[in-house]
Design an enzyme around this catalytic site. Structure first.
Site, mmCIF file in Angstrom:
data_model
loop_
_atom_site.group_PDB
_atom_site.id
_atom_site.type_symbol
_atom_site.label_atom_id
_atom_site.label_comp_id
_atom_site.label_asym_id
_atom_site.label_seq_id
_atom_site.Cartn_x
_atom_site.Cartn_y
_atom_site.Cartn_z
ATOM 1 N N TRP A 1 0.834 -1.209 0.000
ATOM 2 C CA TRP A 1 0.000 0.000 0.000
ATOM 3 C C TRP A 1 0.869 1.259 0.000
ATOM 4 O O TRP A 1 0.366 2.357 0.197
ATOM 5 C CB TRP A 1 -0.937 0.020 1.203
ATOM 6 C CG TRP A 1 -0.261 0.204 2.550
ATOM 7 C CD1 TRP A 1 0.990 -0.215 2.909
ATOM 8 C CD2 TRP A 1 -0.792 0.867 3.696
ATOM 9 N NE1 TRP A 1 1.263 0.140 4.213
ATOM 10 C CE2 TRP A 1 0.178 0.803 4.721
ATOM 11 C CE3 TRP A 1 -2.003 1.500 3.971
ATOM 12 C CZ2 TRP A 1 -0.017 1.345 5.989
ATOM 13 C CZ3 TRP A 1 -2.208 2.042 5.236
ATOM 14 C CH2 TRP A 1 -1.230 1.962 6.219
ATOM 15 N N ASP A 2 2.183 1.084 -0.267
ATOM 16 C CA ASP A 2 3.104 2.213 -0.139
ATOM 17 C C ASP A 2 2.795 3.352 -1.097
ATOM 18 O O ASP A 2 3.228 4.485 -0.865
ATOM 19 C CB ASP A 2 4.539 1.725 -0.338
ATOM 20 C CG ASP A 2 4.950 0.740 0.742
ATOM 21 O OD1 ASP A 2 5.676 1.136 1.659
ATOM 22 O OD2 ASP A 2 4.508 -0.420 0.681
ATOM 23 N N GLU B 1 -0.797 -4.439 11.906
ATOM 24 C CA GLU B 1 -0.108 -5.672 11.523
ATOM 25 C C GLU B 1 0.231 -6.602 12.693
ATOM 26 O O GLU B 1 0.569 -7.750 12.460
ATOM 27 C CB GLU B 1 1.172 -5.407 10.721
ATOM 28 C CG GLU B 1 0.922 -4.842 9.348
ATOM 29 C CD GLU B 1 2.155 -4.841 8.475
ATOM 30 O OE1 GLU B 1 3.273 -4.669 8.998
ATOM 31 O OE2 GLU B 1 2.004 -5.028 7.257
ATOM 32 N N LYS C 1 2.260 -2.103 16.187
ATOM 33 C CA LYS C 1 3.525 -2.011 15.471
ATOM 34 C C LYS C 1 3.730 -0.608 14.911
ATOM 35 O O LYS C 1 4.838 -0.078 14.899
ATOM 36 C CB LYS C 1 3.551 -3.038 14.333
ATOM 37 C CG LYS C 1 4.793 -2.990 13.452
ATOM 38 C CD LYS C 1 4.688 -3.989 12.313
ATOM 39 C CE LYS C 1 5.872 -3.893 11.371
ATOM 40 N NZ LYS C 1 5.742 -4.797 10.213
ATOM 41 N N GLN C 2 2.651 -0.025 14.416
ATOM 42 C CA GLN C 2 2.723 1.282 13.768
ATOM 43 C C GLN C 2 1.353 1.938 13.856
ATOM 44 O O GLN C 2 0.413 1.363 14.387
ATOM 45 C CB GLN C 2 3.139 1.116 12.310
ATOM 46 C CG GLN C 2 2.207 0.208 11.512
ATOM 47 C CD GLN C 2 2.733 -0.108 10.135
ATOM 48 O OE1 GLN C 2 3.044 0.799 9.368
ATOM 49 N NE2 GLN C 2 2.857 -1.389 9.816
#
Length: 791
Positions: free
Chosen positions: A345-346, A484, A604-605
């Site tokens: 998805w970057d 994630e 995680k983020q």
């Protein structure tokens, strides 16, 4: 070190992989890692050349199962050029005495230089100076110039150059149990004296590869063939005070290239017609100069220096040449083999930057998604849904490439991988379609391919929503969010979590935008699209209802990451920080201890907070209001604080998103997160991952932080909206950039203290409407507006 070069002094084997990634050269079609030409792949060095979109699929035996993976292929290595005194061993930094070593990446020139001084014993030394380029004007050429200078001796130097087809994908240690031999049918030959060729093909995708090399020197060249290598040798006379030069020029083609017949013949013809190194360098420099002008960036100090490196690598992966290709945004650039070169998805972090500089590249990247729309629809049908389900990991043809097993290096165990449940990729595609069309003013794309993607993505979300009578709301069940870490509820027998806030809010946004796009279509086109897709008024009513009733969970006065998040256990963060130096991969730590991160309030983020990254402070509350919730400023502030203390930042994107959000909230700690985003790759903060490829989303995201995050720049409703925030570390000295907006080339914005300057170049275009909080101005072509900002 200036802001236009990136320099490494001294030879440090432990840093070679990192340097090789950050010194990669590319042109949007192919890229080559910054490995030393005299060094073969081993535990220290890893040369690699990657062509955009060149994938191959292999099956391996892993943990008692047959596992299929598709990889971006490491193509034949064109770099090899080694040297030695006659009768002596080949000189490399690992086998000879290195008296001095310096590597310089010249960003403005797209040129990699190295100078190494070898000690030969008896007072003799040999200085090797090299210049390398991957041509930015002709995307199929690369060149290497090597100069040898003797000191304290006179003698003969044997030089061997090669094209090496005996390579494999082995750049990521945790993948080495997998089959990495992607090339087959390797053949070599001589085209004309001084020019050799190599041809091969990928094992299953059957992509044919042709490579040709021309060697030029003041000595006769002998061609040898030692399959899988095409070898050229010569002997140079060296003496003090005189440099002996060898130039190697290569051409690379694959059968995916347009306007060719046979890739080998195309490579041979191209290298034969290529001019000498000096002329190649001149046209290469011109092409780079034009790129830098279109992507002008003026940020002072260390931040500006790093931003230019980030911009350099974005342009090497996604240049104007990319606009002619069928490729997506590889998460790790064309710089290494991590994530197998897949597309995630970057683009959500990359396209907003490209939209305002290289909209033709953004359009091509969206076409990559559109060409795979039918595959996405098939994926939706496979799980009993309508619409389009874009995969978490995509490669050549758009099928789901997410592996079913992944290795935890800390425990050595292969574990189930459920990240394919990150179905929010579709929302990212829709967001990018909308942002691109707003920035470029591309109504034709929005009315055709853009509308088709929006419609099918919206249809998937509407069909995925399940009505909950007790809540009187629609729910989306069994997914994963951007976090994630959490792929299941504690002790659950099946994967997935319910009502991820990011997934649900962005799904509601997609449904709303799809309805808006359909209403804006010319009536004949709207009728045509409805007939082709079976769209009727009843379905549109369903979209309207779902867009207003998707469930967003809350707990303790904050937005919940997902339903039930507030019931999870608190992690002993202080205790784990005492036991471990780095908690970025907390999931691996807990699994190695026999525990699971699914039990804890730990991310995680950024997950919920991604909403503050995508949507402005004005837009986000309105999205929640449409869903029947009041998102007060205080509620959002508490939500930011809540997750800030429960995030391990195990992704380079995490610092970027948190820096963006905190800057918008005028928080003092914003700069620390911005610095983490800037330093993520250059300092290898993820612990060895940069050597496997750069983090392209984070690099482009830092550029967009300056472009949109700090300026509050939005492109909507036919205007440029600006709402700058002060970031003292940048605002005190001022910063600026150029952009391309709806046909205006080279619009310049500069912010310094409380002054905003907007310069629109002369043209026959319409004036630009600029909206700031509480006022609007109209800037005519050829005019410069200087606006004093409040506060």
């Amino acid at each position: 070190m200036t802001d236009r070069i990136w320099e490494y002094e001294g030879y440090r084997p432990a840093e070679e992989r990192l340097r090789e990634s950050l010194c990669t050269l590319g042109n949007g079609c192919f890229a080559t890692r910054g490995a030393l030409p005299e060094c073969a792949a081993d535990g220290t060095h890893y040369p690699g050349t990657y062509v955009a979109g060149c994938y191959n699929r292999l099956t391996s035996a892993v943990a008692g199962r047959r596992v299929e993976n598709e990889d971006l292929v490491n193509l034949p290595n064109w770099l090899p050029l080694r040297f030695r005194l006659t009768g002596r061993q080949w000189l490399t930094p690992d086998t000879a005495t290195v008296l001095a070593h310096r590597q310089v990446l010249r960003l403005e020139a797209g040129l990699l230089e190295r100078r190494t001084r070898y000690g030969l014993g008896g007072g003799g030394t040999l200085t090797v100076r090299q210049q390398r380029l991957v041509h930015m004007a002709d995307p199929h050429l690369a060149a290497l110039r090597t100069e040898f200078t003797a000191e304290g001796f006179t003698g003969e130097l044997e030089v061997e150059a090669a094209l090496d087809g005996g390579v494999r994908n082995a750049g990521v240690p945790r993948y080495r149990d997998l089959d990495g031999r992607h090339l087959t049918h390797v053949h070599t030959g001589t085209a004309v004296p001084g020019t050799v060729w190599l041809r091969c093909r990928t094992r299953t995708s059957d992509i044919r590869v042709g490579m040709a090399a021309r060697l030029t020197a003041e000595a006769p060249v002998t061609d040898l063939h030692e399959p899988p290598r095409a070898v050229q040798r010569l002997t140079l006379a060296v003496s003090p005070g005189r440099a002996a030069t060898v130039d190697k020029t290569i051409a690379l083609h694959t059968s995916r290239d347009p306007a060719i017949s046979d890739p080998l013949q195309a490579a041979v013809d191209r290298v034969g017609a290529a001019p000498g190194f000096d002329e190649l360098l001149e046209s290469h420099l011109t092409a780079w100069d034009l790129l830098w002008r279109r992507a002008e960036l003026e940020v002072p100090g260390e931040a500006g220096r790093i931003l230019r490196l980030h911009l350099f690598h974005v342009l090497q992966t996604l240049s104007p040449h990319t606009a002619d290709l069928d490729v997506g945004v590889p998460a790790r650039g064309l710089h290494g083999e991590a994530y197998r070169g897949h597309v995630f998805w970057d683009e959500l972090f990359v396209l907003p930057y490209l939209n305002l500089h290289f909209p033709e590249v953004s359009r091509a990247l969206l076409l990559y998604r559109h060409r795979r729309l039918e595959r996405a629809r098939a994926a939706a049908r496979a799980i009993g849904r309508r619409g389009a389900l874009y995969p978490w990991q995509s490669g050549s043809d758009g099928r789901e490439e997410t592996q079913r097993l992944h290795l935890n290096p800390r425990s050595g165990r292969w574990l189930p991988d459920h990240t394919h449940l990150q179905r929010h990729v579709g929302s990212a595609v829709a967001y990018n379609v909308w942002q691109y069309c707003e920035a470029a003013g591309d109504a034709e794309f929005l009315h055709t391919k853009g509308a088709e993607m929006l419609l099918q993505i919206a249809r998937f979300w509407a069909d995925s929503a399940r009505w909950d009578e007790s809540l009187k709301r629609h729910r989306i069940l069994g997914v994963m969010g951007p976090d994630e870490y959490h792929d299941a509820y504690p002790g659950a027998a099946w994967p997935g979590i319910d009502d991820n806030a990011y997934t649900n809010v962005t799904a509601a946004w997609v449904l709303t935008r799809a309805l808006e796009a359909l209403r804006a279509l010319p009536e004949p086109r709207r009728r045509e699209l409805a007939e082709r897709t079976g769209l009727d008024a009843g379905e549109l009513e369903q979209w309207e209802a779902v867009s207003r009733t998707l469930h967003v969970p809350f707990h303790d006065g904050v937005v919940s990451q997902f339903e039930g998040y507030g019931d999870l256990a608190e992690l002993d963060w202080d205790g784990y920080r005492k036991r471990y130096d780095d908690l970025r991969r907390l999931d691996r730590i807990l699994e190695s201890e026999g525990d699971t991160v699914n039990r804890y309030k730990a991310s995680k983020q950024a997950d919920v907070l991604m909403l503050g990254y995508l949507f402005s402070p004005a837009e986000l509350p309105s999205l929640f209001a449409r869903l029947g919730h009041r998102l007060e400023e205080d509620t959002w502030r508490r939500t930011v604080d809540y997750y800030l203390g429960r995030t391990s930042h195990g992704s380079t994107l995490s610092g970027l998103v948190h820096g963006w959000i905190l800057a918008r909230a005028r928080r003092a700690e914003a700069w620390a997160f911005c610095q983490e985003a800037l330093r993520g790759d250059i300092a290898d903060l993820q612990g060895g991952t940069t050597g496997e490829g750069v983090h392209l989303g984070a690099m482009a995201g830092t550029l967009d932080l300056v472009q949109r995050g700090l300026t509050g720049l939005e492109t909507r409703a036919g205007a440029l909206w600006l709402d700058p925030v002060p970031l003292p570390e940048l605002s005190s000295s001022g910063y600026g950039f150029a952009l391309r907006y709806q046909g205006h080339w080279g619009v310049r914005l500069r912010l310094e203290h409380a002054l905003l300057e907007i310069a629109v170049p002369s043209s026959d275009r319409l004036p630009i409407d600029v909206r700031l909080p509480g006022r609007a101005v109209c800037v005519q072509p050829g005019e410069t507006a200087r606006l004093v900002l409040p506060g």
